[in-house]
Design an enzyme around this catalytic site. Structure first.
Site, PDB file in Angstrom:
ATOM      1  N   TYR B 294      48.842  46.223  49.931  1.00 15.23           N
ATOM      2  CA  TYR B 294      49.344  44.956  49.424  1.00 15.23           C
ATOM      3  C   TYR B 294      50.511  44.539  50.289  1.00 15.23           C
ATOM      4  O   TYR B 294      51.338  45.359  50.673  1.00 15.23           O
ATOM      5  CB  TYR B 294      49.845  45.112  47.984  1.00 15.23           C
ATOM      6  CG  TYR B 294      48.784  45.418  46.974  1.00 15.23           C
ATOM      7  CD1 TYR B 294      48.384  46.718  46.739  1.00 15.23           C
ATOM      8  CD2 TYR B 294      48.184  44.402  46.230  1.00 15.23           C
ATOM      9  CE1 TYR B 294      47.420  47.010  45.800  1.00 15.23           C
ATOM     10  CE2 TYR B 294      47.224  44.690  45.287  1.00 15.23           C
ATOM     11  CZ  TYR B 294      46.850  45.991  45.075  1.00 15.23           C
ATOM     12  OH  TYR B 294      45.898  46.276  44.131  1.00 15.23           O
ATOM     13  N   HIS B 302      46.383  39.619  45.571  1.00 10.71           N
ATOM     14  CA  HIS B 302      45.400  40.694  45.691  1.00 10.71           C
ATOM     15  C   HIS B 302      45.547  41.401  47.034  1.00 10.71           C
ATOM     16  O   HIS B 302      46.057  40.828  48.001  1.00 10.71           O
ATOM     17  CB  HIS B 302      43.984  40.121  45.589  1.00 10.71           C
ATOM     18  CG  HIS B 302      43.658  39.615  44.221  1.00 10.71           C
ATOM     19  ND1 HIS B 302      43.565  40.445  43.129  1.00 10.71           N
ATOM     20  CD2 HIS B 302      43.407  38.368  43.773  1.00 10.71           C
ATOM     21  CE1 HIS B 302      43.271  39.725  42.071  1.00 10.71           C
ATOM     22  NE2 HIS B 302      43.165  38.464  42.423  1.00 10.71           N
ATOM     23  N   LYS B 349      38.312  41.510  50.889  1.00  9.03           N
ATOM     24  CA  LYS B 349      39.227  42.470  51.500  1.00  9.03           C
ATOM     25  C   LYS B 349      38.638  42.859  52.840  1.00  9.03           C
ATOM     26  O   LYS B 349      37.428  42.938  53.019  1.00  9.03           O
ATOM     27  CB  LYS B 349      39.375  43.718  50.628  1.00  9.03           C
ATOM     28  CG  LYS B 349      40.051  43.434  49.300  1.00  9.03           C
ATOM     29  CD  LYS B 349      40.417  44.704  48.589  1.00  9.03           C
ATOM     30  CE  LYS B 349      40.562  44.513  47.102  1.00  9.03           C
ATOM     31  NZ  LYS B 349      41.427  43.437  46.671  1.00  9.03           N
TER      32      LYS B 349
END
Lengths: 124, 395
Positions: B294, B302, B349
């Protein structure tokens, strides 16, 4: 850990199966305290080398009552096999249609996977 | 707005900008140690000392973690750097707050778990309503065609409005939480007096990597022995954390057999590498990876990156002789890589493969393993993975 109230319930099983003790402790606490399962029983699965937890899972649907489920804890660092899963099914009396495998990590994240025997059609 | 840290201003905090300011205020410090503004400087050197919270944790070898049972220390470690996780909660320890909230049943402020549960219940209701509306509209179209031969578009009413609800326009029909003003504060006090207080059965759990980072890199944590409650020295912590990964019969403070591929060392190298670069590192088990990175913390945005730790042995003999079976040390299959990449790209991601080279026992003397100085012999190399679709990615 000895001062935690769950240790009084799990102490014997933790001594019998030390390798899976961490996972069992964490899953037991999650189910009883956080998820609020009821009628918890500890089952001894010698074939898998650990204890499993059986209990009633609360449901948000008002038309269904709570359902009985079996949860087998294991840790992320272990490697499990399909024969291990099959042994879990056969060791339980009566053999359930599905079990939940709870995979725990050292930072207390737990992920639950539903394992059924054979192919299961998804609900409509 | 969190129930765990309630604020007195309720009206102003409902605006997004006020919420963001509140979050930025609570999570202002990226590390547990605070460097205050220098008040005295002598020749350009600041003479004020950094503020060190000196937290305490109890080592638990069965769960391979360190428990922070003091709620003040737990709050400090979570708010300054997002270290640890409440063992009965999704992130910060909020179990006691949820139990008290459940008892009071007022439900004015909700913890993150309750907000998620409410959102899931609403989404389920929306899907049921939508399915019913679609079935009704289709039946109506069928009837219209059969009786009159007229074809009508199923989803549109005669005046042009949509019959079938969309996610943007649907509103929950029943309000589960009453939104009127709660009675004055003396009623909760009476309730508290009647029922006995709930014992807080939750603690903040630090993984061994987080605990070692706080002890060694930041020196703001003391780890206590599980049985004697004595503070452990750095050497004892170094041995005990490696021993936690040996078979459970090993005594806690014994000298571990010197192995460069102890799982604690390998995962700590990765954790330390990314933490020291400023990332907040959390467990990635929900996305089939080892760590999530993060930029500022889980409460802000997120995670951007998902890390898979892949240990590589410099000498294959070490792998053959190893008492540990490290994950991902064997060559992986395309299906595995493809699965993990697909899972992570669906949640936006980027997947990073982090190769950790484990030094050969034949080249490096094993006495370097007696202290954290051995970390200089490992290396970390990253490979970023993205799926390339030639037809679509032309720019």
């Amino acid at each position: 850990m000895q001062n935690h109230p769950s240790y009084a319930v799990l102490g014997q099983v933790l001594a019998k199966y030390p390798a899976s003790g961490g996972a069992l402790f964490q899953v037991y606490n999650d189910l009883t305290l956080a998820q609020r399962w009821s009628d918890i029983q500890i089952l001894d699965l010698t074939a898998c080398g650990r204890a499993a937890i059986k209990g009633k899972r609360p449901t948000t649907d008002t038309d269904q009552g709570p359902s009985t489920c079996v949860v087998v804890p294991c840790s992320l660092s272990e490697s499990i096999s399909t024969s291990w899963l099959r042994a879990a099914f056969t060791s339980l009396e009566p053999s359930p249609t599905e079990i939940y495998v709870a995979i725990t990590t050292e930072d207390t994240s737990t992920v639950y996977y539903k394992i059924s025997q054979g192919i299961v059609k998804p609900p409509v | 707005m969190s129930l765990v840290n309630p604020t007195s201003r309720s009206k102003a905090s409902s605006k997004p900008s006020a919420r963001r300011a509140e979050t930025a205020r609570i999570y202002a410090h990226p590390l547990p140690i605070i460097f205050p503004e220098p008040t005295y400087t002598f020749l350009g050197l600041s003479l004020t000392r950094p503020l060190n919270p000196h937290c305490t944790a109890l080592l638990d070898p069965i769960t391979r973690s360190a428990w922070v049972e003091n709620s003040g220390d737990a709050a400090i470690l979570w708010q300054r750097g997002f270290f640890g996780k409440g063992d009965l909660s999704r992130s910060e320890p909020s179990w006691l707050a949820r139990q008290i909230n459940a008892r009071k049943m007022k439900g004015k402020g909700l913890t993150s778990e309750e907000i998620t549960a409410k959102r899931r219940a609403e989404r389920k209701q929306f899907k049921l309503d939508r399915a019913k509306a679609m079935a009704a509209a289709a039946a109506e179209a069928e009837v219209a065609f059969k009786e009159e031969g007229r074809v009508i578009a199923p989803g549109i009413a005669p005046d042009g409005t949509r019959i079938i609800p969309s996610a943007a326009t649907w509103k929950p029909t029943s309000i589960s939480v009453p939104s009127e003003e709660s009675p004055p504060d003396d009623t909760p006090d009476e309730l508290r007096e009647e029922i006995e207080p709930i014992q807080d059965l939750e603690h903040l759990q630090l993984s061994l990597q987080e605990a070692f980072f706080l002890v060694w890199a930041l020196d703001c944590l003391t780890v206590l022995h599980p049985e004697t409650n004595e503070p452990l020295t750095l050497a004892e912590i170094w041995n005990a954390f490696q021993n936690a990964h040996m078979s459970s019969l090993a005594p806690l403070l014994a000298l571990p057999p010197p192995r460069f591929d102890n799982p604690f060392l390998v995962s700590y190298i990765a954790y330390h590498h990314y933490r020291s670069l400023g990332w907040v590192v959390k467990s990635g088990v929900k996305f089939c990876v080892d760590y999530l990175l993060y930029k500022r913390g889980p409460v802000f945005q997120h995670a951007e990156f998902a890390i898979v730790v892949i240990p590589v042995y410099e000498d294959p003999q070490d792998q053959a002789n190893s008492p540990f079976k490290l994950q991902n040390a064997e060559p992986f299959t395309w299906s595995w890589l493809s699965t993990i990449n697909r899972v992570n790209s669906q949640v936006q991601k980027t997947l990073i493969l982090s190769y950790i080279t484990i030094p050969a026992e034949s080249r490096v003397p094993s006495k370097v393993l007696s202290s954290p100085a051995c970390f200089a012999h490992y290396s970390v190399r990253e490979v970023v993975l993205r799926r390339f679709i030639p037809a679509r990615m032309r720019d």
